[in-house]
Design an enzyme around this catalytic site. Structure first.
Site, short mmCIF file in Angstrom:
data_model
loop_
_atom_site.label_atom_id
_atom_site.label_comp_id
_atom_site.label_asym_id
_atom_site.label_seq_id
_atom_site.Cartn_x
_atom_site.Cartn_y
_atom_site.Cartn_z
CG ASN A 118 84.70 34.91 90.02
OD1 ASN A 118 84.94 34.55 91.17
ND2 ASN A 118 83.58 34.62 89.42
NE ARG A 257 75.82 33.56 95.03
CZ ARG A 257 76.90 33.88 94.29
NH1 ARG A 257 77.26 35.14 94.14
NH2 ARG A 257 77.60 32.95 93.67
CD GLN A 286 71.89 37.20 90.46
OE1 GLN A 286 72.46 37.85 91.29
NE2 GLN A 286 72.55 36.45 89.61
CG HIS A 305 75.84 38.10 89.46
ND1 HIS A 305 75.37 37.01 90.13
CD2 HIS A 305 77.14 38.20 89.81
CE1 HIS A 305 76.34 36.46 90.84
NE2 HIS A 305 77.44 37.18 90.65
P1 NAI Z 1 86.15 32.02 100.42
O1 NAI Z 1 85.65 30.66 100.66
O2 NAI Z 1 87.58 32.22 100.06
O3 NAI Z 1 85.85 32.95 101.67
C1 NAI Z 1 84.60 33.02 102.29
C2 NAI Z 1 84.83 33.38 103.75
O4 NAI Z 1 83.55 33.67 104.34
C3 NAI Z 1 85.46 32.24 104.55
O5 NAI Z 1 86.62 32.72 105.20
C4 NAI Z 1 84.38 31.86 105.55
O6 NAI Z 1 84.88 31.44 106.79
C5 NAI Z 1 83.62 33.16 105.68
N1 NAI Z 1 82.28 33.02 106.23
C6 NAI Z 1 81.36 32.05 106.01
N2 NAI Z 1 80.27 32.27 106.74
C7 NAI Z 1 80.48 33.42 107.44
C8 NAI Z 1 79.72 34.15 108.37
N3 NAI Z 1 78.51 33.73 108.77
N4 NAI Z 1 80.25 35.28 108.88
C9 NAI Z 1 81.50 35.68 108.53
N5 NAI Z 1 82.27 35.02 107.65
C10 NAI Z 1 81.76 33.90 107.12
O7 NAI Z 1 85.19 32.62 99.28
P2 NAI Z 1 85.46 33.85 98.32
O8 NAI Z 1 86.15 33.40 97.10
O9 NAI Z 1 86.05 34.96 99.11
O10 NAI Z 1 83.96 34.20 97.89
C11 NAI Z 1 83.01 34.60 98.86
C12 NAI Z 1 81.63 34.68 98.22
O11 NAI Z 1 81.58 35.76 97.28
C13 NAI Z 1 81.22 33.46 97.39
O12 NAI Z 1 80.74 32.41 98.19
C14 NAI Z 1 80.15 34.04 96.50
O13 NAI Z 1 78.89 33.98 97.14
C15 NAI Z 1 80.57 35.49 96.34
N6 NAI Z 1 81.09 35.75 94.99
C16 NAI Z 1 80.44 36.66 94.19
C17 NAI Z 1 80.85 36.89 92.90
C18 NAI Z 1 80.18 37.92 92.04
O14 NAI Z 1 80.37 37.90 90.82
N7 NAI Z 1 79.41 38.83 92.59
C19 NAI Z 1 81.98 36.14 92.31
C20 NAI Z 1 82.67 35.29 93.28
C21 NAI Z 1 82.20 35.08 94.54
#
Ligand code: NAI
Length: 365
Positions: A118, A257, A286, A305
């Site tokens: 997503n 989050r 939530q 959400h």
């Molecule tokens: P991803 O794994 O592709 O990218 C996450 C990035 O965050 C990585 O590059 C990682 O190195 C970086 N990261 C981790 N800790 C960090 C920090 N302390 N400071 C800076 N960067 C940091 O994940 P993606 O697909 O981009 O998703 C990210 C987050 O978005 C998910 O873990 C989830 O919590 C949230 N999400 C929310 C959704 C919604 O419906 N609102 C749906 C999908 C994801």
């Protein structure tokens, strides 16, 4: 026979009228026929909170648990200790922070999510929210619904995105897509903070710049968007102290989050005008309690959400959930990118910097 338990949100009449609402208790991710035809036992519930919940009752002998971030069944260490048969947790969506990942390692439970399912949906929601906030859309629209007409009242807080600095905390799949979608808006600068650098071609193509110091980046940004997972280093990251490093009048968009931001500190910064707007779709807990301050603080662009659960996204995460479970049944190795923890250690590099992290989650697309 394997017991598969899914904790999903109730769809009610909407799910009956719209069968593509696959992430609901009514439509069951479309898995019932497939699971039952192989002799497996499939239970779908929504009651997830408290020690008397249906979730706790079923968890004790469940082997595969399906949960979703939209209606998170919080899988604490205590709950995990009671789940003697649990082998695999599948997150229908992205973001497995509702599961105690360290405890999953201790109990050698595999946690996998439908990586990438997503990311476009969320990136679109982020861009929309940035525009809604910076163009002061909600108060202007509310005037119209109320039968009013006051151009000045709306325009006094209305700006163009062109010429502004936008920064993302986290530049993985979603963060990169947000920056890419912002490129045609001719922002002054697009910045990112991430311990994993973006691949150089993407960085060049988007024309963005990595900043190694979070506070420095925040001091430069008119708009900040949070796109990193929730883990021990990001929990409560945006507190009073860090918010004070943001430019006065900046906007903050959080679809990552809710618990990455301290709710009272955000509300206080909004009421004081240090932040001009806050938007997103994620809360803690939530469903959000009725008295959660983000519901009523001025100039918020909050939704339930929903960003990652568009009809298109539901199809992708339902298919991905099936793929992960199918691999489990067949004893085939999971796709690296889907695995968060397995065999007692982190496989994804996205849930904080860890020495043992493999390259499984590092793919930047
Ligand atoms: P991803 O794994 O592709 O990218 C996450 C990035 O965050 C990585 O590059 C990682 O190195 C970086 N990261 C981790 N800790 C960090 C920090 N302390 N400071 C800076 N960067 C940091 O994940 P993606 O697909 O981009 O998703 C990210 C987050 O978005 C998910 O873990 C989830 O919590 C949230 N999400 C929310 C959704 C919604 O419906 N609102 C749906 C999908 C994801």
């Amino acid at each position: 026979m394997v017991k598969v338990l899914a904790v999903l949100y109730k769809g009610g009449k909407h799910a009956l009228e719209e069968p593509r609402l696959l992430g609901t208790t009514e439509n069951e991710l479309g898995l019932r026929e497939w699971l039952e035809s192989q002799g497996h036992h499939y239970i779908v519930i929504d009651d997830k909170d408290g020690s008397n919940s249906v979730f706790e009752k079923h968890l004790v002998d469940t082997e595969i648990l399906i949960t979703t971030p939209f209606h998170p069944a919080y899988l604490s260490k205590e709950r995990m200790a009671k789940a003697k048969n649990l082998k695999l947790c599948v997150t229908a969506g992205i973001g497995s922070d509702h599961i105690n990942l360290d405890a999953a390692n201790e109990y050698k439970i595999t946690v996998a999510e439908v990586t990438g399912s997503n990311v476009v949906s969320v990136a679109e929601h982020v861009v929309m929210t940035i525009l809604i906030l910076i163009r002061n859309f909600i108060p202007a629209h509310e005037q119209i619904v109320a039968g009013d007409w006051d151009v000045a009242a709306a325009a006094r807080r209305e700006y163009d995105l062109e010429g502004k600095v936008v920064a993302t905390v986290g530049a993985g799949r979603i963060g990169t897509r947000v920056l890419r979608r912002l490129k045609p808006f001719d922002c002054k600068e697009l910045l990112y903070f991430d311990y994993q650098p973006m691949n150089p071609e993407a960085e060049k193509e988007i024309g963005c710049r990595r900043i190694n110091d979070l506070e420095e980046m925040l001091s430069l940004a008119d708009v900040v968007t949070i796109n990193c997972p929730l883990h021990e280093k990001t929990k409560g990251l945006f507190n009073k102290q860090l918010i004070s490093k943001m430019k006065k009048g900046a906007y903050l968009v959080n679809t990552a989050r809710g618990a990455i931001c301290v709710k009272e500190d955000i509300a206080e910064a909004m009421n004081r005008g240090h932040l001009s707007g806050y938007g997103g779709d994620v809360w803690y807990p939530q469903p959000a309690p009725k008295d959660h301050p983000w519901r009523t603080m001025p100039f918020n662009a909050m939704t339930p959400h929903v960003s990652g659960t568009s009809i298109d996204a539901q199809k992708r995460y339902a298919e991905g959930t099936k793929r992960i479970i199918d691999r489990y049944f067949k004893g085939v190795e999971q796709d690296d990118a889907d695995v968060i923890v397995t065999g007692g250690q982190y496989s994804s590099a996205a849930y904080g910097q860890r020495s043992k992290a493999s390259v499984g989650g590092t793919l930047k697309m």
